[in-house]
Design a protein around this motif. Sequence first.
Motif, PDB file in Angstrom:
ATOM      1  N   GLU A  46       7.668   4.267  38.474  1.00 21.62           N
ATOM      2  CA  GLU A  46       8.998   3.730  38.179  1.00 21.62           C
ATOM      3  C   GLU A  46       8.963   2.270  37.762  1.00 21.62           C
ATOM      4  N   LYS A  47       7.885   1.576  38.082  1.00 24.05           N
ATOM      5  CA  LYS A  47       7.757   0.166  37.723  1.00 24.05           C
ATOM      6  C   LYS A  47       7.409  -0.024  36.246  1.00 24.05           C
ATOM      7  N   TYR A  48       6.967   1.031  35.574  1.00 23.30           N
ATOM      8  CA  TYR A  48       6.496   0.932  34.199  1.00 23.30           C
ATOM      9  C   TYR A  48       7.534   1.423  33.203  1.00 23.30           C
ATOM     10  N   ASP A  49       7.542   0.798  32.040  1.00 19.23           N
ATOM     11  CA  ASP A  49       8.375   1.237  30.925  1.00 19.23           C
ATOM     12  C   ASP A  49       7.636   2.376  30.227  1.00 19.23           C
ATOM     13  N   GLU A  50       8.011   3.581  30.595  1.00 21.44           N
ATOM     14  CA  GLU A  50       7.319   4.783  30.135  1.00 21.44           C
ATOM     15  C   GLU A  50       7.338   4.914  28.610  1.00 21.44           C
ATOM     16  N   LYS A  51       8.466   4.614  27.983  1.00 18.23           N
ATOM     17  CA  LYS A  51       8.575   4.766  26.529  1.00 18.23           C
ATOM     18  C   LYS A  51       7.708   3.758  25.786  1.00 18.23           C
ATOM     19  N   ALA A  52       7.690   2.515  26.247  1.00 13.15           N
ATOM     20  CA  ALA A  52       6.876   1.494  25.588  1.00 13.15           C
ATOM     21  C   ALA A  52       5.388   1.810  25.730  1.00 13.15           C
ATOM     22  N   LEU A  53       4.986   2.248  26.908  1.00 11.89           N
ATOM     23  CA  LEU A  53       3.595   2.620  27.140  1.00 11.89           C
ATOM     24  C   LEU A  53       3.215   3.812  26.267  1.00 11.89           C
ATOM     25  N   GLY A  54       4.092   4.794  26.179  1.00 12.86           N
ATOM     26  CA  GLY A  54       3.838   5.963  25.339  1.00 12.86           C
ATOM     27  C   GLY A  54       3.720   5.599  23.873  1.00 12.86           C
ATOM     28  N   ARG A  55       4.591   4.713  23.398  1.00 18.20           N
ATOM     29  CA  ARG A  55       4.513   4.290  21.993  1.00 18.20           C
ATOM     30  C   ARG A  55       3.197   3.575  21.706  1.00 18.20           C
ATOM     31  N   PHE A  56       2.770   2.706  22.622  1.00 16.37           N
ATOM     32  CA  PHE A  56       1.511   2.000  22.408  1.00 16.37           C
ATOM     33  C   PHE A  56       0.339   2.972  22.340  1.00 16.37           C
ATOM     34  N   VAL A  57       0.278   3.893  23.290  1.00 20.02           N
ATOM     35  CA  VAL A  57      -0.820   4.861  23.314  1.00 20.02           C
ATOM     36  C   VAL A  57      -0.746   5.783  22.089  1.00 20.02           C
ATOM     37  N   GLY A  58       0.457   6.122  21.636  1.00 20.76           N
ATOM     38  CA  GLY A  58       0.601   6.925  20.423  1.00 20.76           C
ATOM     39  C   GLY A  58       0.024   6.220  19.208  1.00 20.76           C
ATOM     40  N   TRP A  59       0.312   4.929  19.060  1.00 23.57           N
ATOM     41  CA  TRP A  59      -0.247   4.163  17.935  1.00 23.57           C
ATOM     42  C   TRP A  59      -1.757   4.017  18.081  1.00 23.57           C
ATOM     43  N   LEU A  60      -2.235   3.915  19.303  1.00 21.65           N
ATOM     44  CA  LEU A  60      -3.674   3.834  19.527  1.00 21.65           C
ATOM     45  C   LEU A  60      -4.359   5.139  19.104  1.00 21.65           C
ATOM     46  N   LEU A  61      -3.749   6.252  19.404  1.00 18.43           N
ATOM     47  CA  LEU A  61      -4.305   7.545  18.974  1.00 18.43           C
ATOM     48  C   LEU A  61      -4.307   7.665  17.458  1.00 18.43           C
TER      49      LEU A  61
END
Length: 111
Positions: A46-61
């Motif tokens: 809950e402490k993490y911004d799930e959408k921002a983290l997902g977007r970053f990992v998506g661009w990394l992929l």
Amino acid sequence: MTNETLGCIITGGVCLLLLAIALVLLRGRGAMLIAGYNTMSPAKREKYDEKALGRFVGWLLIAMIPCILLTNAAAHYDLGWLVGGSVAASIALLVGGAVYTNTGKRFLREE
């Protein structure tokens, strides 16, 4: 079907799978596919911004896909120096992404 053809088909399939996962992550969904995030306790998640983290990992992929294709093409044409360079680029991308993600509290929610 030769081994080289089979290798190209498998590499293409892996790249398509990575692209599909990346698109899910870029839409702000599927954060449970991120290693490390899915093993956290719900309170810590809950402490993490799930959408921002997902977007970053998506661009990394998405950035990894050309590295994989270049490695496959270089191996096919027996260009050892290019294989080494593309593997080094892949490692640099992954290490850089891990360092970026885990430093600076970039993906923590603002309170």
